[in-house]
Design a protein around this motif. Sequence first.
Motif, PDB file in Angstrom:
ATOM      1  N   ILE A  21       0.714  -1.128  -0.034  1.00 41.23           N
ATOM      2  CA  ILE A  21       0.024  -0.092  -0.105  1.00 41.23           C
ATOM      3  C   ILE A  21       0.710   1.293  -0.049  1.00 41.23           C
ATOM      4  O   ILE A  21       0.655   2.318  -0.750  1.00 41.23           O
ATOM      5  CB  ILE A  21      -1.054  -0.057   1.404  1.00 41.23           C
ATOM      6  N   PHE A  22       2.060   1.178   0.816  1.00 45.61           N
ATOM      7  CA  PHE A  22       2.788   2.492   1.144  1.00 45.61           C
ATOM      8  C   PHE A  22       3.983   2.582   0.162  1.00 45.61           C
ATOM      9  O   PHE A  22       4.805   1.513  -0.143  1.00 45.61           O
ATOM     10  CB  PHE A  22       3.149   2.344   2.461  1.00 45.61           C
ATOM     11  N   ASP A  23       4.322   3.580  -0.262  1.00 44.65           N
ATOM     12  CA  ASP A  23       5.656   4.059  -0.962  1.00 44.65           C
ATOM     13  C   ASP A  23       6.793   4.114   0.247  1.00 44.65           C
ATOM     14  O   ASP A  23       6.443   4.324   1.253  1.00 44.65           O
ATOM     15  CB  ASP A  23       5.728   5.305  -1.529  1.00 44.65           C
ATOM     16  N   LYS A  24       7.851   3.802  -0.131  1.00 43.36           N
ATOM     17  CA  LYS A  24       9.049   3.875   0.600  1.00 43.36           C
ATOM     18  C   LYS A  24       9.261   5.177   1.441  1.00 43.36           C
ATOM     19  O   LYS A  24       9.623   5.355   2.716  1.00 43.36           O
ATOM     20  CB  LYS A  24      10.437   3.530  -0.137  1.00 43.36           C
ATOM     21  N   SER A  25       8.878   6.125   0.604  1.00 49.22           N
ATOM     22  CA  SER A  25       8.844   7.610   1.278  1.00 49.22           C
ATOM     23  C   SER A  25       7.815   7.794   2.345  1.00 49.22           C
ATOM     24  O   SER A  25       8.013   8.788   2.983  1.00 49.22           O
ATOM     25  CB  SER A  25       8.787   8.546   0.264  1.00 49.22           C
ATOM     26  N   GLU A  26       6.822   7.036   2.286  1.00 52.49           N
ATOM     27  CA  GLU A  26       5.568   7.489   3.231  1.00 52.49           C
ATOM     28  C   GLU A  26       5.724   6.541   4.604  1.00 52.49           C
ATOM     29  O   GLU A  26       5.532   7.118   5.489  1.00 52.49           O
ATOM     30  CB  GLU A  26       4.386   6.920   2.580  1.00 52.49           C
ATOM     31  N   ALA A  27       6.133   5.268   4.307  1.00 51.17           N
ATOM     32  CA  ALA A  27       6.204   4.553   5.616  1.00 51.17           C
ATOM     33  C   ALA A  27       6.891   3.324   5.468  1.00 51.17           C
ATOM     34  O   ALA A  27       7.299   2.962   4.486  1.00 51.17           O
ATOM     35  CB  ALA A  27       4.758   4.068   6.022  1.00 51.17           C
ATOM     36  N   SER A  28       7.498   2.900   6.597  1.00 51.31           N
ATOM     37  CA  SER A  28       8.187   1.416   6.795  1.00 51.31           C
ATOM     38  C   SER A  28       6.996   0.537   7.359  1.00 51.31           C
ATOM     39  O   SER A  28       6.444   0.866   8.476  1.00 51.31           O
ATOM     40  CB  SER A  28       9.329   1.450   7.552  1.00 51.31           C
ATOM     41  N   VAL A  29       7.216  -0.690   6.657  1.00 50.63           N
ATOM     42  CA  VAL A  29       6.108  -1.571   7.227  1.00 50.63           C
ATOM     43  C   VAL A  29       6.713  -2.778   7.641  1.00 50.63           C
ATOM     44  O   VAL A  29       7.556  -3.447   6.776  1.00 50.63           O
ATOM     45  CB  VAL A  29       4.979  -1.994   6.286  1.00 50.63           C
ATOM     46  N   PHE A  30       6.753  -3.278   8.831  1.00 46.02           N
ATOM     47  CA  PHE A  30       7.245  -4.427   9.295  1.00 46.02           C
ATOM     48  C   PHE A  30       6.453  -5.233  10.292  1.00 46.02           C
ATOM     49  O   PHE A  30       5.481  -4.689  10.901  1.00 46.02           O
ATOM     50  CB  PHE A  30       8.748  -4.239   9.805  1.00 46.02           C
ATOM     51  N   ARG A  31       7.045  -6.472  10.717  1.00 39.73           N
ATOM     52  CA  ARG A  31       6.177  -7.118  11.796  1.00 39.73           C
ATOM     53  C   ARG A  31       6.970  -7.260  13.105  1.00 39.73           C
ATOM     54  O   ARG A  31       8.430  -7.292  13.112  1.00 39.73           O
ATOM     55  CB  ARG A  31       6.129  -8.660  11.316  1.00 39.73           C
ATOM     56  N   SER A  32       6.532  -7.099  14.179  1.00 40.77           N
ATOM     57  CA  SER A  32       6.882  -7.534  15.492  1.00 40.77           C
ATOM     58  C   SER A  32       6.152  -8.430  16.180  1.00 40.77           C
ATOM     59  O   SER A  32       5.060  -8.261  16.770  1.00 40.77           O
ATOM     60  CB  SER A  32       7.090  -6.147  16.563  1.00 40.77           C
ATOM     61  N   GLY A  33       6.675  -9.640  15.954  1.00 43.04           N
ATOM     62  CA  GLY A  33       6.093 -10.738  16.469  1.00 43.04           C
ATOM     63  C   GLY A  33       4.776 -11.086  15.383  1.00 43.04           C
ATOM     64  O   GLY A  33       4.874 -11.217  14.213  1.00 43.04           O
ATOM     65  N   ASP A  34       3.377 -10.928  15.941  1.00 44.73           N
ATOM     66  CA  ASP A  34       2.405 -11.067  15.322  1.00 44.73           C
ATOM     67  C   ASP A  34       1.658  -9.714  14.950  1.00 44.73           C
ATOM     68  O   ASP A  34       0.860  -9.334  14.144  1.00 44.73           O
ATOM     69  CB  ASP A  34       1.020 -11.781  16.001  1.00 44.73           C
ATOM     70  N   GLU A  35       2.464  -8.668  15.547  1.00 41.92           N
ATOM     71  CA  GLU A  35       2.038  -7.260  15.209  1.00 41.92           C
ATOM     72  C   GLU A  35       2.323  -6.814  13.817  1.00 41.92           C
ATOM     73  O   GLU A  35       3.438  -6.988  13.504  1.00 41.92           O
ATOM     74  CB  GLU A  35       2.410  -6.309  16.229  1.00 41.92           C
ATOM     75  N   ILE A  36       1.671  -5.953  13.284  1.00 41.46           N
ATOM     76  CA  ILE A  36       1.989  -5.091  12.145  1.00 41.46           C
ATOM     77  C   ILE A  36       2.245  -3.599  12.398  1.00 41.46           C
ATOM     78  O   ILE A  36       1.189  -3.220  12.822  1.00 41.46           O
ATOM     79  CB  ILE A  36       0.692  -5.095  10.863  1.00 41.46           C
ATOM     80  N   VAL A  37       3.388  -3.189  11.978  1.00 41.80           N
ATOM     81  CA  VAL A  37       3.872  -1.965  12.426  1.00 41.80           C
ATOM     82  C   VAL A  37       3.860  -1.086  11.210  1.00 41.80           C
ATOM     83  O   VAL A  37       4.672  -1.422  10.265  1.00 41.80           O
ATOM     84  CB  VAL A  37       5.101  -1.963  13.203  1.00 41.80           C
ATOM     85  N   ILE A  38       3.185   0.114  11.204  1.00 41.28           N
ATOM     86  CA  ILE A  38       3.371   0.954  10.264  1.00 41.28           C
ATOM     87  C   ILE A  38       3.853   2.364  10.481  1.00 41.28           C
ATOM     88  O   ILE A  38       3.563   2.919  11.365  1.00 41.28           O
ATOM     89  CB  ILE A  38       1.875   1.348   9.511  1.00 41.28           C
ATOM     90  N   ARG A  39       5.335   2.230  10.263  1.00 44.31           N
ATOM     91  CA  ARG A  39       5.858   3.547  11.009  1.00 44.31           C
ATOM     92  C   ARG A  39       5.761   4.681   9.772  1.00 44.31           C
ATOM     93  O   ARG A  39       6.446   4.864   8.826  1.00 44.31           O
ATOM     94  CB  ARG A  39       7.474   3.070  11.020  1.00 44.31           C
ATOM     95  N   LEU A  40       5.125   5.708  10.101  1.00 41.15           N
ATOM     96  CA  LEU A  40       5.102   6.812   9.138  1.00 41.15           C
ATOM     97  C   LEU A  40       5.992   7.575   8.899  1.00 41.15           C
ATOM     98  O   LEU A  40       6.257   8.809   9.823  1.00 41.15           O
ATOM     99  CB  LEU A  40       3.454   7.616   9.488  1.00 41.15           C
ATOM    100  N   HIS A  41       6.842   7.632   7.586  1.00 45.72           N
ATOM    101  CA  HIS A  41       7.861   8.551   7.538  1.00 45.72           C
ATOM    102  C   HIS A  41       7.372   9.892   6.862  1.00 45.72           C
ATOM    103  O   HIS A  41       7.905  11.016   7.306  1.00 45.72           O
ATOM    104  CB  HIS A  41       8.789   8.039   6.404  1.00 45.72           C
ATOM    105  N   GLY A  42       6.053   9.746   6.021  1.00 46.44           N
ATOM    106  CA  GLY A  42       5.884  11.143   5.228  1.00 46.44           C
ATOM    107  C   GLY A  42       4.808  11.573   6.193  1.00 46.44           C
ATOM    108  O   GLY A  42       4.215  12.746   5.645  1.00 46.44           O
ATOM    109  N   PHE A  43       4.564  11.366   7.458  1.00 44.99           N
ATOM    110  CA  PHE A  43       3.558  12.137   7.943  1.00 44.99           C
ATOM    111  C   PHE A  43       4.210  13.259   9.263  1.00 44.99           C
ATOM    112  O   PHE A  43       5.304  13.095   9.668  1.00 44.99           O
ATOM    113  CB  PHE A  43       2.827  11.148   9.254  1.00 44.99           C
ATOM    114  N   GLY A  44       3.960  14.375   8.966  1.00 46.42           N
ATOM    115  CA  GLY A  44       4.580  15.497   9.549  1.00 46.42           C
ATOM    116  C   GLY A  44       3.562  16.433  10.590  1.00 46.42           C
ATOM    117  O   GLY A  44       2.728  16.990   9.889  1.00 46.42           O
ATOM    118  N   PHE A  45       3.793  16.720  11.799  1.00 47.38           N
ATOM    119  CA  PHE A  45       3.006  17.881  12.475  1.00 47.38           C
ATOM    120  C   PHE A  45       4.038  19.140  12.476  1.00 47.38           C
ATOM    121  O   PHE A  45       5.339  19.192  12.524  1.00 47.38           O
ATOM    122  CB  PHE A  45       2.848  17.450  13.845  1.00 47.38           C
ATOM    123  N   ALA A  46       3.408  20.376  12.549  1.00 49.66           N
ATOM    124  CA  ALA A  46       4.075  21.556  12.787  1.00 49.66           C
ATOM    125  C   ALA A  46       4.460  21.496  14.146  1.00 49.66           C
ATOM    126  O   ALA A  46       4.059  20.762  15.078  1.00 49.66           O
ATOM    127  CB  ALA A  46       3.085  22.779  12.652  1.00 49.66           C
TER     128      ALA A  46
END
Length: 510
Positions: free
Chosen positions: A380-405
């Motif tokens: 679903i995600f481009d490399k620039s938007e997020a890293s997707v990986f597993r931690s055990g049975d968990e799916i972790v979506i680490r949002l690179h392209g998301f930013g707050f002021a």
Amino acid sequence: MKTIERINSKVAILLCLSLMMISTLSYAQQTKSTLFKKADQAMLDAKFAQADLLVPDEYNKGIENYRQAEKHFADQKGVEKIEESLVEAVNHFNRAVTFSVSAKSVFASSLDARSDALLAGADRSALETWKEAEEVFNKATRELEKGDRDDSYKYATEAIELYRKAELTSIKTDLLDKTRALLTKADDTNVDRNAPKTLKKAESLLAATERELETNRYDMDYPRTLAKQAKYEASHAIELDKTISKMDDRDMEMEDVILQYELPLIRIAEKAGFVAQFQNGIENPEQGIIKHISELQIDNNRLNAENIARDNEIRDLKTTIDLLKNENLLLRTEFDNEVKERSDSMKSKMLEFETEKARLDAKIEKQTKLNQQFEEVYLIFDKSEASVFRSGDEIVIRLHGFGFATGKSEITPTNFDLLTKVQNAIKIFPESSVIVEGYTDSFGGDASNLMLSQKRSDAVTQYLNANSDTEEDSRISSVGYGEINPVANNETAEGRKQNRRIDVKIQPQM
């Protein structure tokens, strides 16, 4: 001749006795290893959980029983006495591990302060204050063991102050003193003749560090970073002076200097697979190298995530196969020995075996499905938007392209497309639990960072719930962790940018 025979006979007897002693010692060592195996593992687990620091009384009781078992073994008291002490040791170690889990959450701030003090070298540069802090923290852990949370909190708060004081002392005596020494050396060697700007920068950073240390004792991350930068710039100025002096000695023209400093970029570009050309200045080679490194980092993160997922899957499958083999062997052995007298019992056990096998087959099927779902989310995600990986049975979506002021928690329209992709990822796992985690970098106060991270995770959660076309409110929750659990170095701008992140954790129902 008879004398030689008597000597040979004595040598043979001594040799036999030596071999018997070696054999006995080897057997004794093997016996001890077998007897103490469970207790040794329990002790390692307790040390890994920091039970010696967080649950000292329970941990020390385990050590006492373990030592008693060793004494019984040395005195040949018998297996029962040894096992009795070892069972007690294991019980104490296990209780210490269990208690350590809750103690870590209670003493999270104290442990952070202790870690920062150690990082600053307080156990060497501020030894007296460090020892006092350790004694007070020990009181806090013992009070918590006894169930007195009020006194435990009081001592833990006092320990934080002492750890911060030790850290401050260490920074002043270690980093600042070394920086002052470098500046004195620079002054003695007239570094300002060739590197005045860098030297002035070092002096300004040193002054800024001293101001920060005096005015803000509760956030050491920023002054610590300033101190390291000051030390670096002082060393940098000295090295620049040496280099410029050598150039003067060689009567190098400006063209020679520029050509010399283009060489490293040329060599790096060759390794990256392109030719560095400078007809338009240094910008094009620089951007090419940065792009190459970024692509390597993204590929490395993806490969690491894939390796972790594969390792988990292979480990689960191997465990399943071993369980099935052992169960099958046990059932066959029992069946051969007792088929005539216990046929009904064996049929029942075979049924249990088939049930367990069916359960494990179902688990493997679920794992296979989970792998397929993970692959769908990953695509679903481009490399620039997020890293997707597993931690055990968990799916972790680490949002690179998301930013707050800076300092804000409002969702902006630029993030709508990325959040829509997160919603699509969540839909792939119906009936799953979803946790939105917020993190900040280490700059700023601990409490304000924790509050900001919670507001940001709440904002993302509210957006996901408000824009969902299904009833998912009950399974999406949010939590802010502030500056803990960094994924990169807080001392660099790029590292701090990576640490200011949103993690979306999908917990499938297994």
